[in-house]
Write an enzyme that holds these catalytic residues in place. Structure first.
Site, PDB file in Angstrom:
ATOM      1  N   GLY A  90       0.822  -1.205   0.000  1.00 33.98           N
ATOM      2  CA  GLY A  90       0.000   0.000   0.000  1.00 33.98           C
ATOM      3  C   GLY A  90       0.858   1.259   0.000  1.00 33.98           C
ATOM      4  N   ASN A 140      -7.244   4.421   9.501  1.00 32.26           N
ATOM      5  CA  ASN A 140      -6.846   3.125  10.045  1.00 32.26           C
ATOM      6  C   ASN A 140      -6.879   3.088  11.571  1.00 32.26           C
ATOM      7  OD1 ASN A 140      -4.687   4.933   9.002  1.00 32.26           O
ATOM      8  ND2 ASN A 140      -3.354   3.628  10.240  1.00 32.26           N
ATOM      9  N   GLN A 185      -8.026   0.448   4.029  1.00 32.89           N
ATOM     10  CA  GLN A 185      -8.831  -0.178   5.092  1.00 32.89           C
ATOM     11  C   GLN A 185     -10.229  -0.594   4.637  1.00 32.89           C
ATOM     12  OE1 GLN A 185      -8.057  -1.252   8.017  1.00 32.89           O
ATOM     13  NE2 GLN A 185      -6.004  -0.408   8.164  1.00 32.89           N
ATOM     14  N   SER A 209      -3.949  -2.528  -0.233  1.00 26.10           N
ATOM     15  CA  SER A 209      -2.889  -3.411   0.226  1.00 26.10           C
ATOM     16  C   SER A 209      -3.497  -4.778   0.531  1.00 26.10           C
ATOM     17  CB  SER A 209      -2.241  -2.840   1.485  1.00 26.10           C
ATOM     18  OG  SER A 209      -1.327  -3.776   2.012  1.00 26.10           O
ATOM     19  N   HIS A 216      -2.488  -7.299   2.418  1.00 20.23           N
ATOM     20  CA  HIS A 216      -2.438  -7.933   3.739  1.00 20.23           C
ATOM     21  C   HIS A 216      -3.496  -7.395   4.693  1.00 20.23           C
ATOM     22  CE1 HIS A 216      -0.153  -5.017   6.417  1.00 20.23           C
ATOM     23  NE2 HIS A 216       0.198  -4.526   5.257  1.00 20.23           N
ATOM     24  N   THR A 233      10.072  -7.569 -11.717  1.00 15.08           N
ATOM     25  CA  THR A 233       9.404  -8.825 -12.061  1.00 15.08           C
ATOM     26  C   THR A 233       8.167  -9.037 -11.197  1.00 15.08           C
ATOM     27  OG1 THR A 233      11.530  -9.733 -12.707  1.00 15.08           O
ATOM     28  CG2 THR A 233       9.767 -11.319 -12.294  1.00 15.08           C
ATOM     29  N   CYS A 249       5.772   3.301  18.760  1.00 13.12           N
ATOM     30  CA  CYS A 249       6.467   3.049  20.018  1.00 13.12           C
ATOM     31  C   CYS A 249       7.955   3.050  19.740  1.00 13.12           C
ATOM     32  CB  CYS A 249       6.036   1.700  20.569  1.00 13.12           C
ATOM     33  SG  CYS A 249       6.709   1.359  22.183  1.00 13.12           S
TER      34      CYS A 249
HETATM   35  C1  LIG Z   1      -1.643  -0.595   6.321  1.00 12.10           C
HETATM   36  C2  LIG Z   1      -1.949   0.696   5.664  1.00 12.10           C
HETATM   37  C3  LIG Z   1      -1.103   1.234   4.674  1.00 12.10           C
HETATM   38  C4  LIG Z   1       0.217   0.589   4.301  1.00 12.10           C
HETATM   39  O1  LIG Z   1       0.073  -0.583   3.564  1.00 12.10           O
HETATM   40  P1  LIG Z   1       1.386  -1.518   3.444  1.00 12.10           P
HETATM   41  O2  LIG Z   1       0.997  -2.569   2.465  1.00 12.10           O
HETATM   42  O3  LIG Z   1       1.639  -2.070   4.806  1.00 12.10           O
HETATM   43  O4  LIG Z   1       2.478  -0.654   2.950  1.00 12.10           O
HETATM   44  C5  LIG Z   1      -1.447   2.426   4.091  1.00 12.10           C
HETATM   45  N1  LIG Z   1      -2.569   3.062   4.435  1.00 12.10           N
HETATM   46  C6  LIG Z   1      -3.423   2.586   5.362  1.00 12.10           C
HETATM   47  C7  LIG Z   1      -4.658   3.339   5.681  1.00 12.10           C
HETATM   48  C8  LIG Z   1      -3.131   1.393   6.017  1.00 12.10           C
HETATM   49  O5  LIG Z   1      -3.966   0.940   6.951  1.00 12.10           O
END
Ligand SMILES: *Cc1c(COP(=O)(O)O)cnc(C)c1O
Length: 388
Positions: free
Chosen positions: A74, A153, A181, A201, A203, A239, A327
Site C-alpha cells: 500500500g 486506520n 482499510q 494493500s 495484507h 518482475t 512506540c
Molecule cells: C496498512 C496501511 C497502509 C500501508 O500498507 P502496506 O501494504 O503495509 O504498505 C497504508 N494506508 C493505510 C490506511 C493502512 O492501513
C-alpha cells in the site's frame, strides 16, 4: 514455549492469510515458478494467472482490469500516486492532504516539503471529520493532487469520498485516495466514487504482506515510480510477484463475498463490545464519529491508563490490540491522528484501537470483555505495575 491462544483484535494492522489464499498461491512456489516475461511457455503461461488476478481485484473495486497496477504494498501505491501527479504536471508543486493520513502519506508529504514542494495537511474536527469548505478553499491553481484517505486506520472514521471527488473534478484537480482499510468492509466502486487513483494493500484483506495495487483511471496522466523493465505495461518496473498477486486476486474474490458479513455480524460484535466497555468501565470514551465509521473498528480512551500498560497486560492474556501510535524505545509518542482531533496528549496516550475481522468470534469478544475491566482497574490503582 508452550502454545498459547491468541485473541486477535488488530485486523487494521494486518490480517490472517485465508487458507483459500494459501491454496491458490502454493502452485506458484512449487511448480509454476517461471517468469511471466519469458518467451517460452513454462514462463509465460503464468501471464493468464496474472490476468485473472487483475480481473479479480478489478471486480472488487468496479474498475477495468487495465486500470490496475500491482505494487509491492500500500505504501508504494500511495508513493506512486503522489510522485506521478507531480511528475506529470511539472508546473504544479502543491499537494493537498490531511493531517490524519497513514504515515506513508504524512512522511512522503514531509519529504516533498524538504524537496521544495508545498504540502497542506488539512486539520480535522474533534470527531475526525473534515471541513469540505476548507478543503475546497485550499485547492490552488498549482495543486497537483488532492489525497484524502477513505477510512482512517486508527479510528475507522470515513471521509465523504464522492463529495471530495466532485469538488476535485469541478476544480480540475487529480484525486487520490488511500482506501487500504475499506475493501471487504464496504462496497468499493471507483466510478461511483469518481477518484483518479486509489491504493489498496493485500495484507489488510487476508492475503500476504508485500503486495498491493494502485488503481489509475484510464483518463488520468500516469508516470511509473519504479523504473525498470516493461512489466505492468510499462507502469511499474520489477518482475511480477506472481504467487502474491494470485493470492491477492483470490482474496479479492473472498472479500467481495464477505462484505455482507462484515457489515452485519462484525458490526454487531463491534457495537456490543464498544457499548459494553463504555457502559461498564467508568471514564471511557470513543474517539471518532460513531456512525460514519468502518464497521470493525473501535478506538477508545481509558482515563488514567497508559495504552502502553493496557497493551502489555492484555498481551499477557493473549489479547492483541494496538495503541495506534509509534512506540520508539519505550516512549510512546501520542498518535498524530488523535492529536489532530484535538485530544490532549494524555488522552491520546490512553487510547487503544480494537479492530475485528471475519475470523473474530463472539466468544473472543466475551473473553476480551471479561479480561479488560480488571486490567483497567489494576492499572488505575497502580500505574507503576507495568514499569517494573
Ligand atoms: C496498512 C496501511 C497502509 C500501508 O500498507 P502496506 O501494504 O503495509 O504498505 C497504508 N494506508 C493505510 C490506511 C493502512 O492501513
Amino acid at each position: 514455549m508452550s502454545e498459547r491462544r491468541t485473541y486477535y483484535f488488530d485486523n487494521n494492522a494486518t490480517t490472517r492469510v485465508a487458507p483459500e489464499v494459501v491454496d491458490a498461491m502454493m502452485p506458484f512456489f512449487t511448480e509454476r515458478w517461471g517468469n511471466a516475461s519469458s518467451a517460452y511457455s513454462f514462463g509465460n503461461q503464468v501471464v493468464k494467472d496474472l490476468d485473472r488476478a487483475r480481473e479479480q481485484v478489478a471486480a472488487l473495486i468496479g474498475a477495468d482490469p487495465r486500470e490496475i497496477v500491482f505494487t509491492s504494498c500500500g505504501t508504494e501505491a500511495n508513493n506512486t500516486a503522489w510522485n506521478s501527479a507531480l511528475i506529470t504536471q511539472p508546473g504544479k508543486r502543491h499537494v493537498l492532504t490531511t493531517a490524519v493520513e497513514h504515515s506513508a502519506n504524512i512522511k512522503f508529504g514531509e519529504f516533498l516539503r524538504r524537496r521544495g514542494y508545498e504540502v497542506t495537511f488539512l486539520p480535522v474536527e474533534s470527531d475526525g471529520s473534515i471541513d469540505l469548505h476548507l478543503l475546497e478553499k485550499s485547492i490552488r491553481p498549482d495543486t497537483a493532487l488532492v489525497s484524502v484517505m477513505w477510512a482512517n486506520n486508527e479510528t475507522g472514521v470515513l471521509f465523504p469520498l464522492e463529495e471530495i471527488a466532485a469538488i476535485c473534478r469541478s476544480k480540475g484537480v487529480l484525486y487520490h485516495t488511500d482506501a487500504v482499510q475499506v475493501p471487504g468492509k464496504l462496497k468499493v466502486d471507483v466510478d461511483e466514487l469518481g477518484v483518479d487513483f486509489l491504493s489498496l494493500s493485500a495484507h489488510k484483506l487476508h492475503a500476504p504482506k508485500g503486495v498491493g495495487l494502485l488503481y489509475c483511471r484510464y483518463t488520468a496522466p500516469y508516470h511509473s515510480y519504479l523504473i525498470g523493465g516493461g512489466q505492468e505495461k510499462g507502469r511499474r518496473g520489477g518482475t511480477e510477484n506472481v504467487p502474491y498477486i494470485v493470492g491477492f486476486g483470490r482474496a479479492a474474490e473472498l472479500a467481495l463475498a464477505s462484505i455482507q458479513e462484515e457489515n452485519t455480524r462484525i458490526r454487531a460484535l463491534r457495537d456490543r463490545l464498544e457499548q459494553t466497555i463504555l457502559a461498564t468501565i467508568p471514564d471511557t470514551c470513543r474517539n471518532g464519529a460513531r456512525d460514519a465509521r468502518l464497521p470493525n473498528t473501535s478506538n477508545l480512551s481509558f482515563g488514567g491508563c497508559e495504552a502502553e500498560g493496557l497493551l502489555l497486560l492484555l498481551d499477557r492474556e493473549g489479547i492483541c490490540v494496538s495503541s495506534g501510535s509509534a512506540c520508539t524505545t519505550g516512549s510512546l509518542t501520542p498518535s498524530h491522528v488523535l492529536t489532530a482531533m484535538g485530544l490532549t496528549p494524555a488522552r491520546a496516550k490512553s487510547s487503544i484501537r480494537i479492530s475485528l475481522g471475519i475470523y473474530t468470534t463472539a466468544a473472543e469478544v466475551d473473553y476480551l470483555l471479561e479480561k479488560l475491566p480488571p486490567i483497567v482497574a489494576r492499572l488505575r490503582a497502580s500505574p507503576e505495575i507495568v514499569k517494573a
